[in-house]
Design a protein around this motif. Structure first.
Motif, mmCIF file in Angstrom:
data_model
loop_
_atom_site.group_PDB
_atom_site.id
_atom_site.type_symbol
_atom_site.label_atom_id
_atom_site.label_comp_id
_atom_site.label_asym_id
_atom_site.label_seq_id
_atom_site.Cartn_x
_atom_site.Cartn_y
_atom_site.Cartn_z
ATOM 1 N N MET A 169 -9.398 0.639 2.527
ATOM 2 C CA MET A 169 -8.701 0.244 1.294
ATOM 3 C C MET A 169 -7.678 -0.856 1.555
ATOM 4 O O MET A 169 -7.535 -1.788 0.760
ATOM 5 C CB MET A 169 -8.024 1.446 0.649
ATOM 6 C CG MET A 169 -8.997 2.423 0.036
ATOM 7 S SD MET A 169 -8.151 3.802 -0.758
ATOM 8 C CE MET A 169 -7.504 2.987 -2.218
ATOM 9 N N LEU A 170 -6.981 -0.752 2.666
ATOM 10 C CA LEU A 170 -5.991 -1.770 3.016
ATOM 11 C C LEU A 170 -6.664 -3.123 3.220
ATOM 12 O O LEU A 170 -6.171 -4.150 2.744
ATOM 13 C CB LEU A 170 -5.246 -1.327 4.280
ATOM 14 C CG LEU A 170 -3.951 -2.023 4.624
ATOM 15 C CD1 LEU A 170 -2.959 -1.982 3.471
ATOM 16 C CD2 LEU A 170 -3.335 -1.387 5.864
ATOM 17 N N ALA A 171 -7.809 -3.127 3.891
ATOM 18 C CA ALA A 171 -8.558 -4.374 4.102
ATOM 19 C C ALA A 171 -9.000 -4.981 2.771
ATOM 20 O O ALA A 171 -8.927 -6.197 2.574
ATOM 21 C CB ALA A 171 -9.766 -4.120 5.004
ATOM 22 N N GLU A 172 -9.416 -4.121 1.827
ATOM 23 C CA GLU A 172 -9.850 -4.596 0.512
ATOM 24 C C GLU A 172 -8.685 -5.154 -0.299
ATOM 25 O O GLU A 172 -8.846 -6.108 -1.057
ATOM 26 C CB GLU A 172 -10.486 -3.455 -0.283
ATOM 27 C CG GLU A 172 -11.817 -2.985 0.262
ATOM 28 C CD GLU A 172 -12.273 -1.669 -0.367
ATOM 29 O OE1 GLU A 172 -11.584 -1.148 -1.280
ATOM 30 O OE2 GLU A 172 -13.320 -1.146 0.070
ATOM 31 N N ARG A 173 -7.504 -4.563 -0.157
ATOM 32 C CA ARG A 173 -6.366 -4.914 -1.003
ATOM 33 C C ARG A 173 -5.481 -6.029 -0.448
ATOM 34 O O ARG A 173 -4.723 -6.634 -1.196
ATOM 35 C CB ARG A 173 -5.499 -3.674 -1.237
ATOM 36 C CG ARG A 173 -6.179 -2.635 -2.086
ATOM 37 C CD ARG A 173 -5.282 -1.438 -2.293
ATOM 38 N NE ARG A 173 -5.898 -0.478 -3.204
ATOM 39 C CZ ARG A 173 -5.261 0.513 -3.773
ATOM 40 N NH1 ARG A 173 -3.974 0.715 -3.513
ATOM 41 N NH2 ARG A 173 -5.887 1.329 -4.600
ATOM 42 N N ASP A 174 -5.549 -6.272 0.843
ATOM 43 C CA ASP A 174 -4.604 -7.196 1.473
ATOM 44 C C ASP A 174 -4.582 -8.567 0.802
ATOM 45 O O ASP A 174 -3.512 -9.133 0.590
ATOM 46 C CB ASP A 174 -4.898 -7.336 2.969
ATOM 47 C CG ASP A 174 -3.847 -8.162 3.676
ATOM 48 O OD1 ASP A 174 -2.666 -7.737 3.704
ATOM 49 O OD2 ASP A 174 -4.198 -9.255 4.174
ATOM 50 N N GLY A 175 -5.736 -9.098 0.445
ATOM 51 C CA GLY A 175 -5.789 -10.415 -0.199
ATOM 52 C C GLY A 175 -5.071 -10.439 -1.540
ATOM 53 O O GLY A 175 -4.386 -11.411 -1.871
ATOM 54 N N CYS A 176 -5.205 -9.364 -2.306
ATOM 55 C CA CYS A 176 -4.511 -9.263 -3.601
ATOM 56 C C CYS A 176 -3.003 -9.161 -3.400
ATOM 57 O O CYS A 176 -2.229 -9.790 -4.123
ATOM 58 C CB CYS A 176 -5.011 -8.064 -4.399
ATOM 59 S SG CYS A 176 -6.706 -8.251 -4.988
ATOM 60 N N PHE A 196 0.845 -1.191 0.000
ATOM 61 C CA PHE A 196 0.000 0.000 0.000
ATOM 62 C C PHE A 196 0.881 1.241 0.000
ATOM 63 O O PHE A 196 2.053 1.187 0.368
ATOM 64 C CB PHE A 196 -0.892 -0.024 1.250
ATOM 65 C CG PHE A 196 -2.090 0.873 1.178
ATOM 66 C CD1 PHE A 196 -3.186 0.534 0.398
ATOM 67 C CD2 PHE A 196 -2.139 2.052 1.899
ATOM 68 C CE1 PHE A 196 -4.303 1.351 0.339
ATOM 69 C CE2 PHE A 196 -3.250 2.882 1.851
ATOM 70 C CZ PHE A 196 -4.338 2.525 1.068
ATOM 71 N N MET A 197 0.300 2.384 -0.406
ATOM 72 C CA MET A 197 1.064 3.633 -0.355
ATOM 73 C C MET A 197 1.572 3.837 1.067
ATOM 74 O O MET A 197 0.897 3.510 2.039
ATOM 75 C CB MET A 197 0.208 4.814 -0.783
ATOM 76 C CG MET A 197 -0.824 5.222 0.229
ATOM 77 S SD MET A 197 -1.441 6.847 -0.159
ATOM 78 C CE MET A 197 -2.928 6.831 0.807
ATOM 79 N N GLY A 198 2.788 4.345 1.179
ATOM 80 C CA GLY A 198 3.359 4.605 2.488
ATOM 81 C C GLY A 198 3.974 3.398 3.163
ATOM 82 O O GLY A 198 4.452 3.485 4.288
ATOM 83 N N SER A 199 3.972 2.251 2.481
ATOM 84 C CA SER A 199 4.564 1.049 3.086
ATOM 85 C C SER A 199 6.083 1.044 2.975
ATOM 86 O O SER A 199 6.741 0.226 3.610
ATOM 87 C CB SER A 199 3.976 -0.221 2.457
ATOM 88 O OG SER A 199 4.283 -0.284 1.078
ATOM 89 N N GLY A 200 6.643 1.947 2.166
ATOM 90 C CA GLY A 200 8.093 2.063 2.064
ATOM 91 C C GLY A 200 8.697 1.548 0.781
ATOM 92 O O GLY A 200 9.914 1.428 0.670
ATOM 93 N N LYS A 201 7.876 1.261 -0.215
ATOM 94 C CA LYS A 201 8.381 0.672 -1.459
ATOM 95 C C LYS A 201 9.459 1.521 -2.129
ATOM 96 O O LYS A 201 10.496 1.002 -2.525
ATOM 97 C CB LYS A 201 7.231 0.446 -2.459
ATOM 98 C CG LYS A 201 6.149 -0.483 -1.980
ATOM 99 C CD LYS A 201 5.047 -0.655 -3.009
ATOM 100 C CE LYS A 201 4.378 0.608 -3.456
ATOM 101 N NZ LYS A 201 3.423 1.196 -2.526
ATOM 102 N N THR A 202 9.216 2.809 -2.243
ATOM 103 C CA THR A 202 10.173 3.679 -2.931
ATOM 104 C C THR A 202 11.486 3.772 -2.165
ATOM 105 O O THR A 202 12.567 3.584 -2.740
ATOM 106 C CB THR A 202 9.565 5.083 -3.146
ATOM 107 O OG1 THR A 202 8.394 4.941 -3.961
ATOM 108 C CG2 THR A 202 10.549 6.013 -3.825
ATOM 109 N N THR A 203 11.411 4.030 -0.873
ATOM 110 C CA THR A 203 12.626 4.157 -0.063
ATOM 111 C C THR A 203 13.387 2.841 0.006
ATOM 112 O O THR A 203 14.607 2.813 -0.175
ATOM 113 C CB THR A 203 12.273 4.656 1.354
ATOM 114 O OG1 THR A 203 11.586 5.903 1.241
ATOM 115 C CG2 THR A 203 13.514 4.832 2.204
ATOM 116 N N VAL A 204 12.675 1.746 0.250
ATOM 117 C CA VAL A 204 13.328 0.433 0.293
ATOM 118 C C VAL A 204 13.946 0.125 -1.063
ATOM 119 O O VAL A 204 15.073 -0.368 -1.144
ATOM 120 C CB VAL A 204 12.332 -0.667 0.732
ATOM 121 C CG1 VAL A 204 12.917 -2.058 0.511
ATOM 122 C CG2 VAL A 204 11.955 -0.485 2.199
ATOM 123 N N GLY A 205 13.226 0.424 -2.144
ATOM 124 C CA GLY A 205 13.748 0.170 -3.483
ATOM 125 C C GLY A 205 15.051 0.900 -3.740
ATOM 126 O O GLY A 205 16.018 0.309 -4.237
#
Length: 170
Positions: A133-140, A9-18
């Motif tokens: 939104m996080l609850a909706e997306r977690d399964g995907c 999800f947005m804000g999970s750190g993908k850009t910084t970790v990447g």
């Protein structure tokens, strides 16, 4: 090693970790949102406003297909909505090893609450919107992931260590 793909999800750190993982593993990093903006010569917000979400989601799928053509090993950070499409989840698995950076709604809210560039946060109850939104997306996200990394309460070095320890050596 195969491509290392970061989802979440947005804000999970993908850009910084990447970016940090790119330096650590000495590999180029690509952000699919930035790549789409570069190709379209406009921002994601402008794409959504002019052409709608469906058009943007098609561009994400096209971006993954282009990345599959490359033999270069990279760190790939994808937009938060990209794994929602089943076709994209299949393409992600073909592209490399997928790491889900899993963050709680509270963590995400604390990281992005002052970011005025995120349309989701405008309006009433942004934390509630994030939770829903996080609850909706977690399964995907879980379906797309080979490895799930809980990022709550962890510094970036710890997260990088976890990814590096679990990354395929193929």
């Amino acid at each position: 090693m195969r491509n290392v793909i970061l989802i979440g999800f947005m804000g999970s750190g993908k850009t910084t970790v990447g970016l940090r993982l790119s330096y650590r593993l000495r590999r180029p990093v690509i952000d699919t949102d930035k790549e789409i903006e570069r190709e379209e010569k406009r921002t994601i917000s402008d794409i959504f406003a002019a052409d709608g979400e469906s058009y943007f989601r098609d561009r994400e799928t096209s971006c993954l297909r282009k990345l599959l053509q490359s033999k270069e090993c990279r760190i790939i950070s994808v937009g938060g909505g990209l794994p929602l499409r089943e076709e994209n989840r299949r393409l992600l698995h073909k592209l490399g090893q997928v790491f889900y950076l899993k963050a709680s709604a509270e963590t995400i809210y604390e990281r992005v609450k002052h970011d005025t560039a995120r349309p989701l946060l405008q309006g009433d109850d942004p934390q509630g919107k994030i939770s829903r939104m996080l609850a909706e997306r977690d399964g995907c996200y879980a379906a797309a992931a080979d490895v799930t990394i809980d990022v709550n309460g962890k510094d970036f070095e710890h997260i990088l260590d976890e990814i590096e320890a679990q990354a395929d050596q193929a």
